[in-house]
Design a protein around this motif. Structure first.
Motif, PDB file in Angstrom:
ATOM      1  N   GLN A   1      11.437   0.747   1.426  1.00  0.00           N
ATOM      2  CA  GLN A   1      10.935   1.045   2.774  1.00  0.00           C
ATOM      3  C   GLN A   1       9.601   0.342   3.054  1.00  0.00           C
ATOM      4  O   GLN A   1       8.637   0.934   3.544  1.00  0.00           O
ATOM      5  CB  GLN A   1      10.786   2.560   2.968  1.00  0.00           C
ATOM      6  CG  GLN A   1      12.091   3.328   2.866  1.00  0.00           C
ATOM      7  CD  GLN A   1      13.091   2.920   3.922  1.00  0.00           C
ATOM      8  OE1 GLN A   1      12.738   2.650   5.077  1.00  0.00           O
ATOM      9  NE2 GLN A   1      14.364   2.849   3.537  1.00  0.00           N
ATOM     10  N   ASN A   2       9.570  -0.943   2.735  1.00  0.00           N
ATOM     11  CA  ASN A   2       8.405  -1.800   2.998  1.00  0.00           C
ATOM     12  C   ASN A   2       7.151  -1.392   2.233  1.00  0.00           C
ATOM     13  O   ASN A   2       6.030  -1.697   2.650  1.00  0.00           O
ATOM     14  CB  ASN A   2       8.095  -1.872   4.495  1.00  0.00           C
ATOM     15  CG  ASN A   2       9.229  -2.504   5.275  1.00  0.00           C
ATOM     16  OD1 ASN A   2       9.858  -1.846   6.095  1.00  0.00           O
ATOM     17  ND2 ASN A   2       9.513  -3.761   5.001  1.00  0.00           N
ATOM     18  N   LEU A   3       7.340  -0.683   1.126  1.00  0.00           N
ATOM     19  CA  LEU A   3       6.249  -0.409   0.195  1.00  0.00           C
ATOM     20  C   LEU A   3       6.623  -1.033  -1.145  1.00  0.00           C
ATOM     21  O   LEU A   3       7.739  -0.837  -1.645  1.00  0.00           O
ATOM     22  CB  LEU A   3       6.025   1.096   0.029  1.00  0.00           C
ATOM     23  CG  LEU A   3       5.583   1.873   1.269  1.00  0.00           C
ATOM     24  CD1 LEU A   3       5.508   3.370   0.939  1.00  0.00           C
ATOM     25  CD2 LEU A   3       4.234   1.372   1.770  1.00  0.00           C
ATOM     26  N   ALA A   4       5.692  -1.773  -1.733  1.00  0.00           N
ATOM     27  CA  ALA A   4       5.942  -2.436  -3.014  1.00  0.00           C
ATOM     28  C   ALA A   4       5.294  -1.634  -4.142  1.00  0.00           C
ATOM     29  O   ALA A   4       4.166  -1.145  -4.013  1.00  0.00           O
ATOM     30  CB  ALA A   4       5.393  -3.861  -3.003  1.00  0.00           C
TER      31      ALA A   4
ATOM     32  N   CYS B   1      -2.767   3.086  -6.563  1.00  0.00           N
ATOM     33  CA  CYS B   1      -2.636   4.537  -6.603  1.00  0.00           C
ATOM     34  C   CYS B   1      -1.198   4.939  -6.916  1.00  0.00           C
ATOM     35  O   CYS B   1      -0.256   4.251  -6.518  1.00  0.00           O
ATOM     36  CB  CYS B   1      -3.055   5.123  -5.246  1.00  0.00           C
ATOM     37  SG  CYS B   1      -3.022   6.927  -5.179  1.00  0.00           S
ATOM     38  N   VAL B   2      -1.068   6.056  -7.634  1.00  0.00           N
ATOM     39  CA  VAL B   2       0.214   6.746  -7.745  1.00  0.00           C
ATOM     40  C   VAL B   2       0.189   7.870  -6.711  1.00  0.00           C
ATOM     41  O   VAL B   2      -0.730   8.697  -6.721  1.00  0.00           O
ATOM     42  CB  VAL B   2       0.427   7.325  -9.152  1.00  0.00           C
ATOM     43  CG1 VAL B   2       1.725   8.130  -9.199  1.00  0.00           C
ATOM     44  CG2 VAL B   2       0.436   6.218 -10.193  1.00  0.00           C
TER      45      VAL B   2
ATOM     46  N   VAL C   1       5.274  16.539 -11.735  1.00  0.00           N
ATOM     47  CA  VAL C   1       5.332  15.089 -11.508  1.00  0.00           C
ATOM     48  C   VAL C   1       6.150  14.499 -12.650  1.00  0.00           C
ATOM     49  O   VAL C   1       5.790  14.641 -13.815  1.00  0.00           O
ATOM     50  CB  VAL C   1       3.936  14.459 -11.466  1.00  0.00           C
ATOM     51  CG1 VAL C   1       4.046  12.944 -11.344  1.00  0.00           C
ATOM     52  CG2 VAL C   1       3.125  15.018 -10.300  1.00  0.00           C
ATOM     53  N   GLU C   2       7.252  13.855 -12.323  1.00  0.00           N
ATOM     54  CA  GLU C   2       8.128  13.282 -13.347  1.00  0.00           C
ATOM     55  C   GLU C   2       7.605  11.927 -13.806  1.00  0.00           C
ATOM     56  O   GLU C   2       6.986  11.188 -13.030  1.00  0.00           O
ATOM     57  CB  GLU C   2       9.546  13.116 -12.793  1.00  0.00           C
ATOM     58  CG  GLU C   2      10.205  14.414 -12.356  1.00  0.00           C
ATOM     59  CD  GLU C   2      10.678  15.266 -13.525  1.00  0.00           C
ATOM     60  OE1 GLU C   2      10.631  14.775 -14.667  1.00  0.00           O
ATOM     61  OE2 GLU C   2      11.080  16.415 -13.288  1.00  0.00           O
ATOM     62  N   GLY C   3       7.881  11.583 -15.068  1.00  0.00           N
ATOM     63  CA  GLY C   3       7.420  10.315 -15.624  1.00  0.00           C
ATOM     64  C   GLY C   3       7.905   9.107 -14.839  1.00  0.00           C
ATOM     65  O   GLY C   3       7.162   8.145 -14.628  1.00  0.00           O
ATOM     66  N   GLU C   4       9.149   9.148 -14.350  1.00  0.00           N
ATOM     67  CA  GLU C   4       9.672   8.011 -13.582  1.00  0.00           C
ATOM     68  C   GLU C   4       9.070   7.922 -12.181  1.00  0.00           C
ATOM     69  O   GLU C   4       9.286   6.937 -11.474  1.00  0.00           O
ATOM     70  CB  GLU C   4      11.200   8.099 -13.485  1.00  0.00           C
ATOM     71  CG  GLU C   4      11.934   7.653 -14.738  1.00  0.00           C
ATOM     72  CD  GLU C   4      11.837   6.157 -15.017  1.00  0.00           C
ATOM     73  OE1 GLU C   4      11.246   5.423 -14.192  1.00  0.00           O
ATOM     74  OE2 GLU C   4      12.327   5.728 -16.075  1.00  0.00           O
ATOM     75  N   ASN C   5       8.316   8.931 -11.773  1.00  0.00           N
ATOM     76  CA  ASN C   5       7.651   8.872 -10.467  1.00  0.00           C
ATOM     77  C   ASN C   5       6.202   8.404 -10.558  1.00  0.00           C
ATOM     78  O   ASN C   5       5.489   8.406  -9.555  1.00  0.00           O
ATOM     79  CB  ASN C   5       7.691  10.244  -9.786  1.00  0.00           C
ATOM     80  CG  ASN C   5       9.060  10.552  -9.199  1.00  0.00           C
ATOM     81  OD1 ASN C   5       9.889   9.660  -9.049  1.00  0.00           O
ATOM     82  ND2 ASN C   5       9.298  11.808  -8.892  1.00  0.00           N
ATOM     83  N   LEU C   6       5.773   8.028 -11.751  1.00  0.00           N
ATOM     84  CA  LEU C   6       4.401   7.528 -11.904  1.00  0.00           C
ATOM     85  C   LEU C   6       4.333   6.028 -11.610  1.00  0.00           C
ATOM     86  O   LEU C   6       3.741   5.248 -12.345  1.00  0.00           O
ATOM     87  CB  LEU C   6       3.894   7.809 -13.323  1.00  0.00           C
ATOM     88  CG  LEU C   6       3.652   9.280 -13.671  1.00  0.00           C
ATOM     89  CD1 LEU C   6       3.312   9.421 -15.145  1.00  0.00           C
ATOM     90  CD2 LEU C   6       2.521   9.857 -12.817  1.00  0.00           C
ATOM     91  N   ASP C   7       4.964   5.620 -10.518  1.00  0.00           N
ATOM     92  CA  ASP C   7       4.978   4.209 -10.147  1.00  0.00           C
ATOM     93  C   ASP C   7       3.784   3.893  -9.260  1.00  0.00           C
ATOM     94  O   ASP C   7       3.347   4.715  -8.447  1.00  0.00           O
ATOM     95  CB  ASP C   7       6.281   3.856  -9.442  1.00  0.00           C
ATOM     96  CG  ASP C   7       7.465   3.896 -10.390  1.00  0.00           C
ATOM     97  OD1 ASP C   7       7.244   4.070 -11.603  1.00  0.00           O
ATOM     98  OD2 ASP C   7       8.599   3.767  -9.916  1.00  0.00           O
ATOM     99  N   LEU C   8       3.281   2.694  -9.426  1.00  0.00           N
ATOM    100  CA  LEU C   8       2.023   2.287  -8.800  1.00  0.00           C
ATOM    101  C   LEU C   8       2.280   1.626  -7.450  1.00  0.00           C
ATOM    102  O   LEU C   8       2.983   0.612  -7.368  1.00  0.00           O
ATOM    103  CB  LEU C   8       1.301   1.313  -9.727  1.00  0.00           C
ATOM    104  CG  LEU C   8      -0.193   1.100  -9.471  1.00  0.00           C
ATOM    105  CD1 LEU C   8      -0.984   2.355  -9.820  1.00  0.00           C
ATOM    106  CD2 LEU C   8      -0.707  -0.079 -10.303  1.00  0.00           C
ATOM    107  N   LEU C   9       1.719   2.191  -6.405  1.00  0.00           N
ATOM    108  CA  LEU C   9       1.813   1.585  -5.075  1.00  0.00           C
ATOM    109  C   LEU C   9       0.827   0.414  -5.002  1.00  0.00           C
ATOM    110  O   LEU C   9      -0.379   0.597  -5.197  1.00  0.00           O
ATOM    111  CB  LEU C   9       1.486   2.621  -4.001  1.00  0.00           C
ATOM    112  CG  LEU C   9       1.495   2.139  -2.549  1.00  0.00           C
ATOM    113  CD1 LEU C   9       2.866   1.603  -2.147  1.00  0.00           C
ATOM    114  CD2 LEU C   9       1.067   3.273  -1.619  1.00  0.00           C
ATOM    115  N   ILE C  10       1.354  -0.789  -4.718  1.00  0.00           N
ATOM    116  CA  ILE C  10       0.481  -1.974  -4.786  1.00  0.00           C
ATOM    117  C   ILE C  10       0.412  -2.774  -3.488  1.00  0.00           C
ATOM    118  O   ILE C  10      -0.491  -3.614  -3.336  1.00  0.00           O
ATOM    119  CB  ILE C  10       0.907  -2.919  -5.935  1.00  0.00           C
ATOM    120  CG1 ILE C  10       2.310  -3.473  -5.699  1.00  0.00           C
ATOM    121  CG2 ILE C  10       0.796  -2.212  -7.279  1.00  0.00           C
ATOM    122  CD1 ILE C  10       2.643  -4.631  -6.621  1.00  0.00           C
ATOM    123  N   ALA C  11       1.330  -2.561  -2.533  1.00  0.00           N
ATOM    124  CA  ALA C  11       1.282  -3.399  -1.321  1.00  0.00           C
ATOM    125  C   ALA C  11       2.158  -2.813  -0.228  1.00  0.00           C
ATOM    126  O   ALA C  11       3.098  -2.038  -0.484  1.00  0.00           O
ATOM    127  CB  ALA C  11       1.736  -4.819  -1.643  1.00  0.00           C
TER     128      ALA C  11
END
Length: 468
Positions: free
Chosen positions: A116-119, A167-168, A188-198
């Motif tokens: 959804q246009n978030l990297a 940020c996560v 907070v699940e481990g697979e949801n600790l993804d880093l929002l970068i762009a």
């Protein structure tokens, strides 16, 4: 047995030394957030103090002798320093051992994706963390990218004031009914600790049909454009990258009295730095002083750069030969005759969570360096339990110099536990005890230590290297 508060023993001269040490420590914490950065920092300081590399010793076929200062670098992630004493190495060394790695988030090998246009960068957490603590605050990326042509590019994004941060994300409280019903371990699940970068899409030339494919993931394409321009990095280069996600920002004095330090990675960088300074401050020695700074302790001391590797004994063997000792038993005798402080942190007593501690056997901020006769869990499982005679000898060294120290266990019996590298060195038949600085918020993104404890621990390490 009430232990004295270290602060009450200082005059103005001591306070000046304390602040100078802690200023240097904060500089190290900021410049050495990863194990690679820590090794580089320590080598730089060691070379200023007259240390030369083991590679140089071997290449020039130098004869190792009393007073020589040697360091050995293991893959840029662990380090051993030796200050050769008057006694033959076969009679043993006085060793300080700490670890440079700290809990964090690691970027996966195929991490970049768009939704959804978030990297985002997909991550895998490293070490023991409370996952919910790693959301919503500024994060930085540190590490290296190794490319197929052999070049290695250093990456640090988020530490300069002009840098962006990352940020996560977390769900807003207004929509968090289901999340709030979960246990803390699952919130907070481990697979949801993804880093929002762009979030900005790349500009597409609509007249160029070759660029039409960029419409599918335009934000990802913009990220790849930036990476190419800044680091000459393609998406495939993530496969041979080591990128660590850590809290962004500098260490800070904490408390209105500036008595504490709050920073990322103080487990175990507080013991690594005090060990380094104690090692570099040595002058003439009867026994060889050694400081080991290793990787991978937070995940079991495994791998080529962890304490379980053969790096340390291989280096000692090389130094023995360079010192003219070719006896095949010399290495075994050297290690068995050595003694060690496993320099690692202990849990500081927190009055807000008093139920987790047994106060008579807890470590308190401001009462000096901490000795854990054993760590482990439950029935001392997985621990090194130091000999009483060794503990008595260490006590004598510290009390002769009026160094403040205390003893502790890692929380109440059966409440929890933990381990260090102590048991690994003890397998060589050497005497070992855990010893370090007490920490509040251990393994959290921001940890707290007392400046007094840092100062007393560094003094204690110096005394150990000189007299054990």
């Amino acid at each position: 047995m009430e232990r004295k508060i270290a602060w009450e023993t200082y005059d103005k001269k001591e306070m000046k030394k304390l602040e100078a040490l802690c200023d240097g420590y904060k500089d190290y914490l900021f410049k050495g957030k990863t194990e690679r950065e820590g090794v580089r920092y320590c080598i730089e300081q060691a070379r200023k103090a007259g240390y030369i590399s083991l590679e140089e010793v071997l290449e020039k076929k130098l004869k190792v002798k009393k007073g020589d200062k040697i360091y050995a670098n293991n893959m840029g992630k662990s380090l051993a320093l030796f200050h050769i004493g008057e006694e033959p190495l076969e009679k043993g060394m006085n060793i300080l051992g700490a670890h440079l790695d700290s809990p964090r988030l690691d970027v996966k090998q195929n991490p970049l994706y768009e939704n959804q246009n978030l990297a985002y960068l997909d991550t895998h957490y490293y070490g023991g963390i409370k996952k919910y603590q790693w959301v919503t605050f500024p994060l930085a990326i540190h590490g290296v990218v190794a490319k197929t042509d052999g070049t290695v590019v250093d990456v640090v994004i988020g530490e300069d004031e002009e840098d962006p941060v990352f940020c996560v994300t977390d769900i807003l409280i207004h929509l968090a009914q289901d999340q709030m019903a979960k246990t803390a371990a699952k919130a907070v699940e481990g697979e949801n600790l993804d880093l929002l970068i762009a979030s900005r899409p790349i500009k597409i030339d609509k007249k160029d049909k070759a660029e039409e494919k960029k419409k599918k993931n335009p934000v990802t394409e913009e990220v790849l454009r930036i990476l190419k321009n800044k680091y000459d990095m393609a998406e495939e280069d993530f496969m041979s990258a080591e990128l660590e996600i850590v809290p962004a920002g500098k260490p800070r004095d904490m408390g209105i009295d500036r008595s504490m330090i709050i920073a990322y990675g103080q487990d175990d960088k507080v013991c690594a730095y005090t060990s380094l300074i104690a090692q570099l401050n040595q002058k003439e020695l009867s026994r060889t002083a050694c400081t080991l700074l290793v990787d991978k302790e937070e995940i079991g001391s495994v791998g080529a750069t962890g304490m379980q590797s053969r790096f340390f004994e291989n280096v000692v063997a090389e130094i023995l030969v360079a010192a003219g000792n070719n006896n095949p038993l010399a290495l075994r005798r050297c290690l068995a005759n050595s003694c060690m402080l496993s320099s690692d942190v202990s849990a500081g007593y927190d009055p807000l969570y008093a139920s987790c501690f047994e106060a008579k056997n807890a470590a308190f901020l401001g009462k000096g360096m901490v000795f854990n006769k054993f760590t482990g869990a439950r029935g001392k499982s997985g621990s090194n339990d130091a000999n009483a005679e060794y503990v008595g000898r260490i006590r004598g060294i510290l009390e002769k110099r009026s160094i403040c120290y205390q003893t502790a266990e890692l929380g109440k019996v059966d409440v929890g536990g933990g381990g260090t590298i102590a048991y690994i060195l003890s397998l060589y038949d050497m005497e070992v005890i855990d010893c370090g600085v007490s920490v509040l918020n251990m393994h959290a993104p921001w940890e707290i230590t007392s400046k007094a404890d840092i100062y007393e621990t560094e003094k204690g390490y110096e005394a150990f290297l000189q007299e054990a």
